[in-house]
Design a protein around this motif. Structure first.
Motif, PDB file in Angstrom:
ATOM      1  N   VAL A 193     -26.865   4.947 -36.894  1.00 56.29           N
ATOM      2  CA  VAL A 193     -26.981   6.238 -37.574  1.00 56.29           C
ATOM      3  C   VAL A 193     -26.027   6.192 -38.757  1.00 56.29           C
ATOM      4  O   VAL A 193     -24.816   6.012 -38.575  1.00 56.29           O
ATOM      5  CB  VAL A 193     -26.625   7.422 -36.659  1.00 56.29           C
ATOM      6  N   VAL A 194     -26.568   6.321 -39.953  1.00 58.63           N
ATOM      7  CA  VAL A 194     -25.761   6.260 -41.171  1.00 58.63           C
ATOM      8  C   VAL A 194     -25.965   7.567 -41.938  1.00 58.63           C
ATOM      9  O   VAL A 194     -27.098   7.942 -42.233  1.00 58.63           O
ATOM     10  CB  VAL A 194     -26.177   5.063 -42.062  1.00 58.63           C
ATOM     11  N   PHE A 221     -18.448  16.068 -37.814  1.00 53.83           N
ATOM     12  CA  PHE A 221     -19.604  15.820 -36.939  1.00 53.83           C
ATOM     13  C   PHE A 221     -19.819  14.326 -36.746  1.00 53.83           C
ATOM     14  O   PHE A 221     -20.040  13.848 -35.618  1.00 53.83           O
ATOM     15  CB  PHE A 221     -20.855  16.463 -37.537  1.00 53.83           C
ATOM     16  N   ASN A 222     -19.757  13.573 -37.831  1.00 57.07           N
ATOM     17  CA  ASN A 222     -20.012  12.137 -37.756  1.00 57.07           C
ATOM     18  C   ASN A 222     -18.979  11.418 -36.895  1.00 57.07           C
ATOM     19  O   ASN A 222     -19.317  10.513 -36.129  1.00 57.07           O
ATOM     20  CB  ASN A 222     -20.031  11.543 -39.166  1.00 57.07           C
ATOM     21  N   ASP A 223     -17.705  11.816 -37.019  1.00 59.91           N
ATOM     22  CA  ASP A 223     -16.662  11.177 -36.214  1.00 59.91           C
ATOM     23  C   ASP A 223     -16.890  11.433 -34.722  1.00 59.91           C
ATOM     24  O   ASP A 223     -16.721  10.526 -33.891  1.00 59.91           O
ATOM     25  CB  ASP A 223     -15.287  11.702 -36.626  1.00 59.91           C
ATOM     26  N   ALA A 224     -17.280  12.672 -34.383  1.00 66.01           N
ATOM     27  CA  ALA A 224     -17.557  12.980 -32.975  1.00 66.01           C
ATOM     28  C   ALA A 224     -18.740  12.160 -32.467  1.00 66.01           C
ATOM     29  O   ALA A 224     -18.714  11.607 -31.349  1.00 66.01           O
ATOM     30  CB  ALA A 224     -17.834  14.477 -32.817  1.00 66.01           C
ATOM     31  N   LEU A 225     -19.790  12.060 -33.284  1.00 70.12           N
ATOM     32  CA  LEU A 225     -20.980  11.304 -32.887  1.00 70.12           C
ATOM     33  C   LEU A 225     -20.648   9.830 -32.698  1.00 70.12           C
ATOM     34  O   LEU A 225     -21.174   9.181 -31.767  1.00 70.12           O
ATOM     35  CB  LEU A 225     -22.066  11.468 -33.953  1.00 70.12           C
ATOM     36  N   ARG A 226     -19.780   9.298 -33.542  1.00 72.11           N
ATOM     37  CA  ARG A 226     -19.420   7.874 -33.430  1.00 72.11           C
ATOM     38  C   ARG A 226     -18.784   7.577 -32.070  1.00 72.11           C
ATOM     39  O   ARG A 226     -19.092   6.567 -31.428  1.00 72.11           O
ATOM     40  CB  ARG A 226     -18.462   7.495 -34.567  1.00 72.11           C
ATOM     41  N   HIS A 227     -17.908   8.460 -31.613  1.00 74.07           N
ATOM     42  CA  HIS A 227     -17.267   8.270 -30.315  1.00 74.07           C
ATOM     43  C   HIS A 227     -18.271   8.427 -29.171  1.00 74.07           C
ATOM     44  O   HIS A 227     -18.232   7.673 -28.190  1.00 74.07           O
ATOM     45  CB  HIS A 227     -16.123   9.274 -30.147  1.00 74.07           C
ATOM     46  N   GLU A 228     -19.180   9.384 -29.295  1.00 75.26           N
ATOM     47  CA  GLU A 228     -20.142   9.642 -28.228  1.00 75.26           C
ATOM     48  C   GLU A 228     -21.158   8.519 -28.075  1.00 75.26           C
ATOM     49  O   GLU A 228     -21.611   8.215 -26.962  1.00 75.26           O
ATOM     50  CB  GLU A 228     -20.881  10.957 -28.493  1.00 75.26           C
ATOM     51  N   PRO A 231     -20.621   4.169 -26.151  1.00 76.78           N
ATOM     52  CA  PRO A 231     -21.051   3.613 -24.852  1.00 76.78           C
ATOM     53  C   PRO A 231     -22.520   3.208 -24.814  1.00 76.78           C
ATOM     54  O   PRO A 231     -22.922   2.401 -23.966  1.00 76.78           O
ATOM     55  CB  PRO A 231     -20.780   4.771 -23.872  1.00 76.78           C
ATOM     56  N   PHE A 232     -23.336   3.754 -25.717  1.00 76.61           N
ATOM     57  CA  PHE A 232     -24.761   3.433 -25.744  1.00 76.61           C
ATOM     58  C   PHE A 232     -25.087   2.250 -26.659  1.00 76.61           C
ATOM     59  O   PHE A 232     -26.251   1.884 -26.811  1.00 76.61           O
ATOM     60  CB  PHE A 232     -25.565   4.659 -26.198  1.00 76.61           C
ATOM     61  N   GLY A 233     -24.065   1.692 -27.295  1.00 77.16           N
ATOM     62  CA  GLY A 233     -24.299   0.567 -28.189  1.00 77.16           C
ATOM     63  C   GLY A 233     -24.838   0.959 -29.547  1.00 77.16           C
ATOM     64  O   GLY A 233     -25.315   0.116 -30.305  1.00 77.16           O
ATOM     65  N   VAL A 234     -24.771   2.264 -29.878  1.00 70.79           N
ATOM     66  CA  VAL A 234     -25.238   2.755 -31.169  1.00 70.79           C
ATOM     67  C   VAL A 234     -24.062   2.803 -32.134  1.00 70.79           C
ATOM     68  O   VAL A 234     -23.015   3.392 -31.826  1.00 70.79           O
ATOM     69  CB  VAL A 234     -25.871   4.156 -31.035  1.00 70.79           C
ATOM     70  N   LYS A 235     -24.203   2.197 -33.298  1.00 71.45           N
ATOM     71  CA  LYS A 235     -23.158   2.203 -34.310  1.00 71.45           C
ATOM     72  C   LYS A 235     -23.385   3.389 -35.255  1.00 71.45           C
ATOM     73  O   LYS A 235     -24.511   3.619 -35.700  1.00 71.45           O
ATOM     74  CB  LYS A 235     -23.159   0.898 -35.109  1.00 71.45           C
ATOM     75  N   VAL A 236     -22.330   4.108 -35.565  1.00 74.36           N
ATOM     76  CA  VAL A 236     -22.409   5.285 -36.434  1.00 74.36           C
ATOM     77  C   VAL A 236     -21.476   5.079 -37.621  1.00 74.36           C
ATOM     78  O   VAL A 236     -20.295   4.772 -37.443  1.00 74.36           O
ATOM     79  CB  VAL A 236     -22.022   6.574 -35.672  1.00 74.36           C
ATOM     80  N   ALA A 237     -22.005   5.211 -38.805  1.00 74.86           N
ATOM     81  CA  ALA A 237     -21.219   4.973 -40.023  1.00 74.86           C
ATOM     82  C   ALA A 237     -21.401   6.117 -41.002  1.00 74.86           C
ATOM     83  O   ALA A 237     -22.404   6.837 -40.976  1.00 74.86           O
ATOM     84  CB  ALA A 237     -21.624   3.654 -40.673  1.00 74.86           C
ATOM     85  N   GLU A 313     -23.173  -6.800 -38.562  1.00 74.94           N
ATOM     86  CA  GLU A 313     -23.048  -6.834 -37.103  1.00 74.94           C
ATOM     87  C   GLU A 313     -21.941  -5.890 -36.635  1.00 74.94           C
ATOM     88  O   GLU A 313     -22.049  -5.261 -35.586  1.00 74.94           O
ATOM     89  CB  GLU A 313     -22.752  -8.264 -36.649  1.00 74.94           C
ATOM     90  N   HIS A 314     -20.893  -5.796 -37.441  1.00 80.00           N
ATOM     91  CA  HIS A 314     -19.781  -4.886 -37.129  1.00 80.00           C
ATOM     92  C   HIS A 314     -19.600  -3.934 -38.315  1.00 80.00           C
ATOM     93  O   HIS A 314     -18.721  -4.140 -39.159  1.00 80.00           O
ATOM     94  CB  HIS A 314     -18.494  -5.669 -36.884  1.00 80.00           C
ATOM     95  N   PRO A 315     -20.395  -2.894 -38.401  1.00 80.64           N
ATOM     96  CA  PRO A 315     -20.298  -1.986 -39.555  1.00 80.64           C
ATOM     97  C   PRO A 315     -18.982  -1.218 -39.558  1.00 80.64           C
ATOM     98  O   PRO A 315     -18.378  -0.972 -38.519  1.00 80.64           O
ATOM     99  CB  PRO A 315     -21.486  -1.033 -39.354  1.00 80.64           C
ATOM    100  N   GLN A 316     -18.544  -0.850 -40.744  1.00 80.25           N
ATOM    101  CA  GLN A 316     -17.342  -0.036 -40.891  1.00 80.25           C
ATOM    102  C   GLN A 316     -17.636   1.399 -40.455  1.00 80.25           C
ATOM    103  O   GLN A 316     -18.770   1.862 -40.507  1.00 80.25           O
ATOM    104  CB  GLN A 316     -16.876  -0.037 -42.352  1.00 80.25           C
ATOM    105  N   ALA A 317     -16.589   2.096 -40.046  1.00 81.32           N
ATOM    106  CA  ALA A 317     -16.754   3.516 -39.729  1.00 81.32           C
ATOM    107  C   ALA A 317     -17.025   4.302 -41.002  1.00 81.32           C
ATOM    108  O   ALA A 317     -17.774   5.288 -40.997  1.00 81.32           O
ATOM    109  CB  ALA A 317     -15.508   4.060 -39.032  1.00 81.32           C
ATOM    110  N   ARG A 318     -16.416   3.854 -42.113  1.00 79.84           N
ATOM    111  CA  ARG A 318     -16.586   4.513 -43.407  1.00 79.84           C
ATOM    112  C   ARG A 318     -16.762   3.486 -44.516  1.00 79.84           C
ATOM    113  O   ARG A 318     -16.066   2.468 -44.547  1.00 79.84           O
ATOM    114  CB  ARG A 318     -15.365   5.394 -43.729  1.00 79.84           C
ATOM    115  N   TYR A 319     -17.678   3.797 -45.414  1.00 74.85           N
ATOM    116  CA  TYR A 319     -17.856   3.014 -46.636  1.00 74.85           C
ATOM    117  C   TYR A 319     -17.561   3.944 -47.809  1.00 74.85           C
ATOM    118  O   TYR A 319     -18.004   5.097 -47.814  1.00 74.85           O
ATOM    119  CB  TYR A 319     -19.285   2.482 -46.736  1.00 74.85           C
TER     120      TYR A 319
END
Length: 358
Positions: A193-194, A221-228, A231-237, A313-319
């Motif tokens: 989710v970007v 909102f995005n920071d909360a979603l990234r933590h949630e 565990p599901f293996g979904v990367k959020v940036a 493969e390892h996206p940043q939390a922020r670009y």
């Protein structure tokens, strides 16, 4: 691997951490400072670059992008299409120039699917989800790019309350609604989710109150979603572009700016017109003109950042696709006392006003 200012900042942070590590080793008498520092710097930078260079093959995978009528969304859709990605382009209007351009790119075997929907409409989002379910392979949706947004400029007292609600409705609640609608498909694919926020989601200034309020909320909102989603293996940036008003044609010409400001002025009460005066009106006009003139015309840094968020493969939390000056201003605003940033903004505003008057 693309070379970006984000990677420059990352390498600098590696060197700072190496400096701390070298001092610690020297203090513990495990190594001399002069011998440990270059070794630690080299190793940390190489590890960082190796991690950043690792990519996922996205050919044939499905990515949904909202707001493809123009700007970042349209450019990203065309770019991903060239990379072999199956693009589902959400547009507000099916007859928009962006929608027409994307349909021309479909070819005999469509790898671009244009779906009209409004992110603020639950009914249209639900219908879009049903359409998407028919297009998706069994592995689900690899990427959701929340790009749809609006930007309103003007003083807090000048903007109608409906304008504040519109910016928040599209930029925040529309983003949340789209994320909630398509997130089950992304979880199935363990995808991405970007979301596009803005430097205005971290640093605020006058005349951007409505826009900044919505983008600050997107950051939270995005920071909360990234933590949630971890565990599901979904990367959020999150992508935080600088000023690209020239590239996205936020205000096409100075004449458009003058009409926008005149429209705001005409809606004011006589008391507000008396309190602010014509000089303040010219100040706002000058700000908006300079906002457009100083904006970058080339939006490829934003497109590249969005692409990396989907393919690394390892996206940043922020670009942070922005120029060095914007990076410096953001650092000053977020790390130094507010008085320093406030004084700098006041000085820049005065210089911009004087330049416009000349």
């Amino acid at each position: 691997m693309l070379w970006t200012w984000d990677k420059c900042v990352g390498m600098v942070l590696c060197c700072v951490c190496s400096l701390v590590g070298a001092l610690l080793l020297h203090t513990l008498s495990l190594a001399t400072y002069t011998s440990a520092l270059p070794v630690l710097c080299l190793l940390s930078v190489l590890c960082y670059l190796y991690r950043a260079s690792r990519e996922v093959d996205v050919r044939g995978r499905v990515v949904l992008i909202t707001g493809c009528d123009s700007g970042f969304g349209l450019a990203l859709a065309l770019h991903l299409h060239k990379l072999g990605v199956v693009v589902v382009a959400g547009v507000l209007r099916e007859d928009s120039e962006g929608a027409k351009q994307l349909k021309k790119e479909q070819g005999s075997t469509p790898s671009i699917h244009v779906i009209p929907f409004d992110v603020t409409s639950p009914q249209q989002l639900s219908q879009a989800a049903q359409t998407l379910a028919q297009l998706l392979p069994s592995e689900g949706l690899w990427g959701l790019v929340n790009n749809a947004g609006v930007c309103s400029l003007g003083p807090v007292e000048w903007l109608a309350f409906d304008t504040f609600k519109r910016d928040t409705q599209v930029n925040l609640f529309g983003l949340v609604a789209a994320t909630r609608t398509f997130l089950p498909f992304v979880r199935r694919a363990k995808g991405r989710v970007v979301s596009i926020a803005s430097v205005a989601g971290r640093v605020s200034c006058g005349f951007l109150g409505a826009y900044c309020a919505s983008k600050y909320a997107v950051e939270g909102f995005n920071d909360a979603l990234r933590h949630e989603m971890r565990p599901f293996g979904v990367k959020v940036a999150l992508v935080e572009p600088g000023n690209f008003a020239n590239g996205t044609q936020l205000f096409a010409t100075d004449e458009v700016v003058e009409r926008e400001v005149a429209g705001l002025w005409d809606e004011l009460s006589e008391d507000l017109k008396h309190d602010y005066g014509n000089r303040y009106c010219k100040k706002i006009e000058g700000f908006m003109k300079n906002f457009r003139r100083t904006g970058a015309r080339d939006i490829s840094p934003v497109v590249n950042a969005l692409t990396e968020a989907l393919t690394q493969e390892h996206p940043q939390a922020r670009y942070c696709p922005m120029d060095p000056l914007a990076h410096a201003v953001t650092w000053i605003a977020t790390h130094l006392p507010e008085a320093v940033y406030d004084s700098m903004v006041a000085l820049l505003a005065r210089l911009m006003l004087e330049a416009d008057e000349v």
